[in-house]
Design a protein around this motif. Structure first.
Motif, short mmCIF file in Angstrom:
data_model
loop_
_atom_site.label_atom_id
_atom_site.label_comp_id
_atom_site.label_asym_id
_atom_site.label_seq_id
_atom_site.Cartn_x
_atom_site.Cartn_y
_atom_site.Cartn_z
N MET A 1 70.47 -15.25 -14.70
CA MET A 1 69.69 -14.77 -13.57
C MET A 1 68.19 -14.73 -13.91
SD MET A 1 69.81 -13.22 -10.34
CE MET A 1 71.55 -13.05 -10.23
N ASN A 2 67.85 -14.33 -15.14
CA ASN A 2 66.45 -14.27 -15.55
C ASN A 2 66.11 -15.52 -16.37
OD1 ASN A 2 66.06 -11.50 -14.59
ND2 ASN A 2 67.48 -10.99 -16.22
N PRO A 3 65.16 -16.32 -15.89
CA PRO A 3 64.84 -17.56 -16.60
C PRO A 3 64.45 -17.32 -18.07
CG PRO A 3 63.83 -17.54 -14.44
CD PRO A 3 64.40 -16.17 -14.65
N ASN A 4 64.92 -18.21 -18.93
CA ASN A 4 64.66 -18.09 -20.36
C ASN A 4 63.22 -18.39 -20.75
OD1 ASN A 4 67.28 -17.33 -21.12
ND2 ASN A 4 67.95 -19.46 -21.13
N ASN A 5 62.49 -19.12 -19.90
CA ASN A 5 61.13 -19.50 -20.25
C ASN A 5 60.09 -18.44 -19.88
OD1 ASN A 5 61.59 -19.98 -17.49
ND2 ASN A 5 59.98 -21.53 -17.41
N LEU A 6 60.54 -17.28 -19.42
CA LEU A 6 59.63 -16.20 -19.04
C LEU A 6 59.76 -15.04 -20.01
CD1 LEU A 6 60.32 -16.14 -15.19
CD2 LEU A 6 58.55 -17.42 -16.41
N ARG A 7 58.77 -14.14 -19.98
CA ARG A 7 58.82 -12.89 -20.72
C ARG A 7 58.83 -11.76 -19.69
NH1 ARG A 7 60.07 -12.70 -25.95
NH2 ARG A 7 58.57 -13.65 -27.29
N TYR A 8 59.34 -10.59 -20.10
CA TYR A 8 59.59 -9.50 -19.16
C TYR A 8 59.05 -8.17 -19.69
CZ TYR A 8 62.63 -13.07 -17.35
OH TYR A 8 63.10 -14.26 -16.85
N SER A 9 58.54 -7.35 -18.77
CA SER A 9 58.02 -6.03 -19.13
C SER A 9 59.02 -4.94 -18.73
CB SER A 9 56.68 -5.76 -18.43
OG SER A 9 56.89 -5.46 -17.06
N LYS A 10 58.85 -3.76 -19.30
CA LYS A 10 59.70 -2.62 -18.95
C LYS A 10 59.43 -2.15 -17.52
CE LYS A 10 60.58 -1.03 -23.57
NZ LYS A 10 60.48 0.04 -24.56
N ASN A 11 58.30 -2.58 -16.96
CA ASN A 11 57.96 -2.24 -15.57
C ASN A 11 58.52 -3.27 -14.59
OD1 ASN A 11 56.42 0.13 -16.10
ND2 ASN A 11 54.76 -1.17 -16.82
N HIS A 12 59.31 -4.22 -15.10
CA HIS A 12 60.01 -5.23 -14.30
C HIS A 12 59.09 -6.31 -13.73
CE1 HIS A 12 63.54 -2.77 -14.83
NE2 HIS A 12 62.85 -1.74 -14.37
N GLU A 13 58.01 -6.59 -14.44
CA GLU A 13 57.20 -7.76 -14.12
C GLU A 13 57.62 -8.89 -15.07
OE1 GLU A 13 55.23 -4.71 -12.00
OE2 GLU A 13 55.50 -4.71 -14.16
N TRP A 14 57.47 -10.11 -14.59
CA TRP A 14 57.67 -11.27 -15.45
C TRP A 14 56.35 -11.99 -15.61
CZ3 TRP A 14 56.20 -15.87 -13.38
CH2 TRP A 14 56.24 -16.02 -11.99
N ILE A 15 56.25 -12.76 -16.68
CA ILE A 15 55.07 -13.57 -16.93
C ILE A 15 55.53 -14.91 -17.48
CG2 ILE A 15 54.70 -12.50 -19.19
CD1 ILE A 15 51.66 -13.00 -18.74
N GLY A 16 54.95 -15.98 -16.97
CA GLY A 16 55.31 -17.32 -17.41
C GLY A 16 54.07 -18.15 -17.66
N ILE A 17 54.09 -18.90 -18.74
CA ILE A 17 53.00 -19.81 -19.08
C ILE A 17 53.51 -21.22 -18.82
CG2 ILE A 17 51.44 -20.60 -20.89
CD1 ILE A 17 51.94 -17.92 -22.31
N PRO A 18 53.07 -21.86 -17.71
CA PRO A 18 53.61 -23.19 -17.41
C PRO A 18 53.13 -24.24 -18.41
CG PRO A 18 52.07 -22.48 -15.70
CD PRO A 18 52.15 -21.38 -16.73
N ASN A 19 51.97 -24.82 -18.19
CA ASN A 19 51.46 -25.87 -19.07
C ASN A 19 50.12 -25.51 -19.68
OD1 ASN A 19 53.67 -27.51 -18.44
ND2 ASN A 19 52.66 -28.23 -16.58
N GLU A 20 49.34 -24.72 -18.97
CA GLU A 20 48.02 -24.36 -19.46
C GLU A 20 48.18 -23.44 -20.67
OE1 GLU A 20 49.07 -23.41 -16.38
OE2 GLU A 20 48.16 -24.88 -15.06
N LYS A 21 47.28 -23.55 -21.62
CA LYS A 21 47.41 -22.79 -22.86
C LYS A 21 47.32 -21.28 -22.66
CE LYS A 21 46.13 -26.01 -26.43
NZ LYS A 21 45.15 -26.36 -27.43
N ASN A 22 46.37 -20.83 -21.89
CA ASN A 22 46.19 -19.38 -21.78
C ASN A 22 46.26 -18.88 -20.34
OD1 ASN A 22 43.79 -20.52 -20.97
ND2 ASN A 22 42.49 -19.10 -22.08
N GLN A 23 46.76 -19.72 -19.42
CA GLN A 23 46.92 -19.28 -18.05
C GLN A 23 48.39 -19.00 -17.78
OE1 GLN A 23 45.03 -21.92 -15.29
NE2 GLN A 23 43.10 -21.89 -16.39
#
Length: 131
Positions: A1-23
């Protein structure tokens, strides 16, 4: 259910880095949108574009039929863009929380904060433990 290429916070936000180095893209998890229910309004001010917001600080709110919840930065970052589609179609967060429902795009300022976020498996264990 949760994509493996993302990271997750305890506040239930996700963050994903597609191709850009720092975006990166930030949104709320499928679990969070499911807990909130039907999302009817997103309050993220355009004035935050270009501003730096520290990790765990609020960058806006999300309103569902029954509640309003703060949105928190999973890492310190400079806001590059807001997903303007969500202002007229906030339900995209319910329908596609990991794709069309992204909320903001940021420039990551602290990669060590990103590295400290949960993996998909760790997040799954976290939400199972909170039930």
């Amino acid at each position: 259910m949760n994509p493996n290429n993302l990271r997750y916070s305890k506040n239930h936000e996700w963050i994903g880095i597609p191709n850009e180095k720092n975006q990166a893209y930030v949104g709320i998890t499928h679990f969070a949108q499911n807990e909130l229910g039907d999302i009817v309004y997103l309050d993220v001010e355009n004035s935050i574009i270009g501003k730096t917001i520290k990790v765990e600080n609020s960058f806006g709110t999300i309103e569902a039929v029954k509640t309003v919840s703060d949105l928190f930065m999973p890492v310190s970052g400079c806001i590059l863009k807001i997903n303007n589609k969500l202002f007229s179609k906030p339900e995209l967060i319910n329908k596609s929380s990991y794709n069309e429902g992204w909320i903001i795009q940021i420039k990551i300022l602290e990669f060590k904060e990103y590295d400290q976020l949960m993996s998909s498996k760790e997040y799954q264990n976290y939400i199972q433990g909170s039930n």
